[in-house]
Enzyme design. Structure first.
Site, PDB file in Angstrom:
ATOM      1  N   CYS A 117       0.830  -1.204   0.000  1.00 53.88           N
ATOM      2  CA  CYS A 117       0.000   0.000   0.000  1.00 53.88           C
ATOM      3  C   CYS A 117       0.867   1.258   0.000  1.00 53.88           C
ATOM      4  CB  CYS A 117      -0.977  -0.048   1.180  1.00 53.88           C
ATOM      5  SG  CYS A 117      -2.302   1.168   1.066  1.00 53.88           S
ATOM      6  N   HIS A 137      -3.509  -5.712   1.273  1.00 60.24           N
ATOM      7  CA  HIS A 137      -2.725  -5.940   2.487  1.00 60.24           C
ATOM      8  C   HIS A 137      -2.632  -7.409   2.896  1.00 60.24           C
ATOM      9  CE1 HIS A 137      -2.312  -1.694   3.899  1.00 60.24           C
ATOM     10  NE2 HIS A 137      -3.288  -1.548   3.015  1.00 60.24           N
ATOM     11  N   GLU A 178      -0.689  -8.660   5.070  1.00 57.29           N
ATOM     12  CA  GLU A 178      -0.399  -8.796   6.512  1.00 57.29           C
ATOM     13  C   GLU A 178      -1.659  -8.845   7.362  1.00 57.29           C
ATOM     14  OE1 GLU A 178      -0.385  -6.097   4.829  1.00 57.29           O
ATOM     15  OE2 GLU A 178      -0.563  -4.273   6.038  1.00 57.29           O
TER      16      GLU A 178
END
Lengths: 89, 232
Positions: free
Chosen positions: B85, B194, B196
């Site tokens: 991002c 994302h 994560e």
């Protein structure tokens, strides 16, 4: 104290979502005479010394490398702001 | 394996990236933008967030941070670097990745679980995926529209450097539905969604099997660990 102005615009061939949103707002206000809006940026760099050719060359370099990203934007103008003493611009 | 996560003023997902690295089986190392020291890490993650409030351009001021000199040098020597991002935006601003990211086409910030197709499973960060694997990970951005010149876009496509593409809907107006790209060497990867946030059951996207059970993001982090073991 001279002020050097740098103007940056999103590349003409790219979509400018910010300009599109403003254009939509104008349309909703009934301002149908405007067929497009593009939104850019204006930087004002103030210096103590004279805005000579060497300084302008440095500003042009910074405009191309830091103040704009050539992938998405164009530097459209770099110029010294002329303001006479006591005059408001 | 030690993987550094650089925190910038305005980073938001640095601790999530550290957690993902830990869950993948490596040791996360917190790095600070103002230092000129990578603390001997083996790989790097530039996390998501709004560094410097997205002033100037998203990722632009962070890309000029002291530590970025070392990040650029390490990336050019082959160290695996993942930008997520805002980290992706920094990598384009630092010229480690081609193209740029502009405000979403619809003008709105978008937050949703996003289906993607992995288009290149030979990079340091995608080796653990199968060819054309479809995954779902969270997406949350305001300036995620990937753009590049016609020539650059043709070269990225021709060289297989698009690593992931949006499925179902294009959330931000990205050219060719591009969600992520890599450099020519395959060690630097930028991704707008994302991974994560999809690494632990109970905290990921919903799946057909169970609520919040999605862990499709984990393979980005295990991929780089496996690659390091192969190269060791």
């Amino acid at each position: 104290m001279p002020t050097i102005v740098v103007e940056v615009m999103p590349k003409a061939e790219l979509l400018d979502p910010q300009g599109k949103a403003v254009a939509g707002a104008l349309r909703r206000l009934g301002k149908t005479e405007f067929t497009g809006v593009r939104v850019g940026k204006r930087f004002e760099l103030t210096v103590e010394g004279p805005a000579d050719a060497a300084l302008l060359a440095e500003v042009q370099e910074l405009a191309d490398t830091v103040l704009s990203n050539s992938v998405i934007e164009d530097v459209t103008d770099v110029y010294v702001l002329e303001v006479a003493a006591g005059e408001t611009h | 394996m030690r993987i550094g996560v650089v925190t910038f003023p305005g980073s938001l997902d640095d601790r999530d990236a550290q957690r993902a690295i830990r869950l993948a089986g490596a040791e996360p190392v917190a790095l600070w933008h103002g230092e000129h020291d990578l603390h001997g890490v083996d790989a790097l993650v530039l996390p998501g967030g709004f560094s410097y409030g997205d002033y100037l351009r998203a990722g632009a001021i962070a890309s000029l941070s002291p530590i970025m000199a070392e990040v650029i040098d390490a990336a050019n020597k082959g160290m695996p670097v993942l930008g997520i991002c805002n980290g992706f935006q920094m990598l384009t601003e630092a010229h480690l990745l081609e193209g740029g990211l502009i405000r979403n086409e619809a003008g709105a910030f978008i937050c949703r679980d996003q289906r993607l197709r992995i288009e290149n499973n030979s990079t340091d960060w995608t080796g653990g995926f199968t060819d054309k694997q479809e995954i779902t990970i969270p997406l949350k951005n305001g300036e995620g529209g990937f753009i590049a010149s016609t020539e650059t876009l043709a070269r990225l496509e021709g060289e297989g450097r698009v690593i992931a593409r949006y499925l179902d809907v294009n959330p931000n107006g990205s050219l060719n539905d591009i969600a992520g790209v890599t450099n020519a060497r395959g060690n630097v990867v930028g991704l707008m969604p994302h991974p994560e946030h999809a690494v632990e059951p109970g905290f990921g996207p919903d799946t057909a099997a169970a609520m919040r059970s999605g862990v499709d993001g984990l393979a980005f982090f295990t991929s780089v660990i496996e690659r390091a073991l192969v190269n060791a």
